[in-house]
Design an enzyme around this catalytic site. Structure first.
Site, mmCIF file in Angstrom:
data_model
loop_
_atom_site.group_PDB
_atom_site.id
_atom_site.type_symbol
_atom_site.label_atom_id
_atom_site.label_comp_id
_atom_site.label_asym_id
_atom_site.label_seq_id
_atom_site.Cartn_x
_atom_site.Cartn_y
_atom_site.Cartn_z
ATOM 1 N N GLY A 64 30.313 29.021 21.085
ATOM 2 C CA GLY A 64 31.713 27.936 21.475
ATOM 3 C C GLY A 64 31.776 26.760 20.377
ATOM 4 O O GLY A 64 29.994 26.525 20.223
ATOM 5 N N GLY A 120 29.499 32.069 23.896
ATOM 6 C CA GLY A 120 31.230 32.473 22.731
ATOM 7 C C GLY A 120 30.836 34.101 22.325
ATOM 8 O O GLY A 120 31.525 34.835 22.299
ATOM 9 N N GLU A 143 23.350 27.328 28.492
ATOM 10 C CA GLU A 143 23.921 26.459 28.906
ATOM 11 C C GLU A 143 23.773 25.536 29.312
ATOM 12 O O GLU A 143 24.260 24.046 29.483
ATOM 13 C CB GLU A 143 25.722 27.043 29.351
ATOM 14 N N ASP A 151 29.401 30.992 30.618
ATOM 15 C CA ASP A 151 31.185 31.000 31.057
ATOM 16 C C ASP A 151 31.632 32.808 30.544
ATOM 17 O O ASP A 151 30.635 32.663 29.932
ATOM 18 C CB ASP A 151 31.895 30.180 30.845
#
Length: 367
Positions: A64, A120, A143, A151
């Site tokens: 992302g 992502g 992350e 996530d």
């Protein structure tokens, strides 16, 4: 320039993430456009199969666009640091809706996971029906290095890996190649990148009058016989990873990792990332994966949406992005600074459900 390129060839809908300069990193407009296309093609009889790829040869999707999230958080903190920026909520909620849609899509989705696939990008790939990696695939969920957590459904797919690989990868951000992904179940097919155009041509030759998923599988299985899978480093380290099975605390995990006597380059790289990463992230990742084992897919994305919003309020996420992408000094000042300084109450704060106007965190996941 369009953020996504689309075309339909003999009922194969081809979607190309079109931001080569950013390694096809996902922005909010790109996510919104992808959601629209997938929703439209789901009920379009002219599309029987989807082929999702990234532009260029370097990356499918590097994750992302966290730099945009950083700017939104900084702007919001000047007004009220206790509020989640609307742009951040929109980004995460819409990204997870797209990820969930891919997991539950009625038509086959082929993801060409060539080059860099991180964060992502793995979210887009993980739920696809046919996930392809190549000799140049490089995957990771790093992350912890920016004060976030794995996530985009990481709670789901990391917990489905064999042994304690999911926990180890989440806490170390270890890099994976195509062979590793095949071994861990993150990919369905390991294919030579030179076969791409032949694969697309073969998909376009399918007569779509039966089980589309089976038809796609037969095409890809035929090509997979032409590609030899190299040795997987993750598979070679099974005995090491087995040591983390059943660990009851982050402290126990850290002790096993640091005290392991036979550290090779693969293990040392993981140890370095773990020790340099956010202590808060380490604690929330451990709890995330332990508590999330029995969650449904829908509840995984709801819980991750809440946790991502909490990361936007806490300090380490923007500090990690600052150090990596803004000032680029690579010296984040984590708060708390060490694993032992992170209290149970502090970790609880990440998992508290956000109330008030942010009840919309309980967003309806679209079917």
């Amino acid at each position: 320039m369009s953020l996504l390129l689309t075309e339909i060839k003999n009922r194969v809908g081809i979607i190309t993430l079109n931001s080569e300069k950013t390694l096809n990193a996902l922005s909010l407009p790109m996510i919104e456009e992808l959601h629209t296309i997938l929703s439209t093609w789901k009920i379009n009889d002219e599309v029987a199969c989807i082929f999702l790829q990234g532009s260029g040869e370097k990356a499918f999707c590097a994750g992302g666009d966290v730099r945009q999230l950083y700017d939104s958080i900084i702007a919001q903190r000047a007004i009220d640091h206790t509020k989640v920026p609307q742009d951040c909520f929109d980004f995460f909620s819409k990204e997870y809706q797209v990820d969930y849609m891919i997991h539950t899509y009625p038509k086959p989705i082929v993801v060409w996971g060539h080059g860099i696939v991180m964060g992502g990008g793995i979210g887009l790939m993980a739920g696809a029906s046919h996930r392809i990696v190549t000799e140049r695939s490089k995957l990771a969920m790093p992350e912890i290095t920016i004060g976030l957590y794995p996530d985009v459904g990481g709670t789901w797919f990391l917990n489905k890996m064999p042994s304690a690989y999911g926990l180890y990868l989440g806490l170390t951000g270890a890099r994976l190649d195509g062979a590793d992904c095949k071994f861990l179940g993150l990919a369905d097919f390991y294919l030579s990148s030179s076969l791409k155009e032949q694969i697309l041509s073969s998909l376009q030759e399918i007569i779509w009058n039966g089980d589309g998923h089976q038809a796609v599988s037969e095409v890809l299985e035929k090509f997979s016989k032409e590609t030899e899978i190299p040795e997987s480093q993750t598979e070679l380290h099974q005995a090491f990873i087995h040591r983390f099975e059943g660990v009851d605390s982050l402290e126990e995990f850290a002790e096993i990792l640091t005290d392991y006597p036979k550290k090779d380059d693969w293990i040392l790289t993981g140890l370095k990332s773990f020790e340099a990463g956010s202590p808060s992230s380490a604690h929330i990742i451990f709890r995330q994966l332990k508590q999330g084992k029995k969650l449904s897919l829908e509840d995984v994305f709801r819980s991750e949406l809440n946790l991502s919003c909490q990361c936007c309020i806490h300090t380490d996420f923007i500090e990690g992005v600052r150090a990596l992408l803004v000032d680029k000094d690579l010296t984040p000042k984590w708060q708390p600074a060490t694993l032992t300084e992170v209290t149970e109450d502090w970790v609880d704060g990440y998992f508290n459900w956000i109330i008030g106007e942010w009840d919309v965190v309980e967003v309806e996941i679209e079917n």
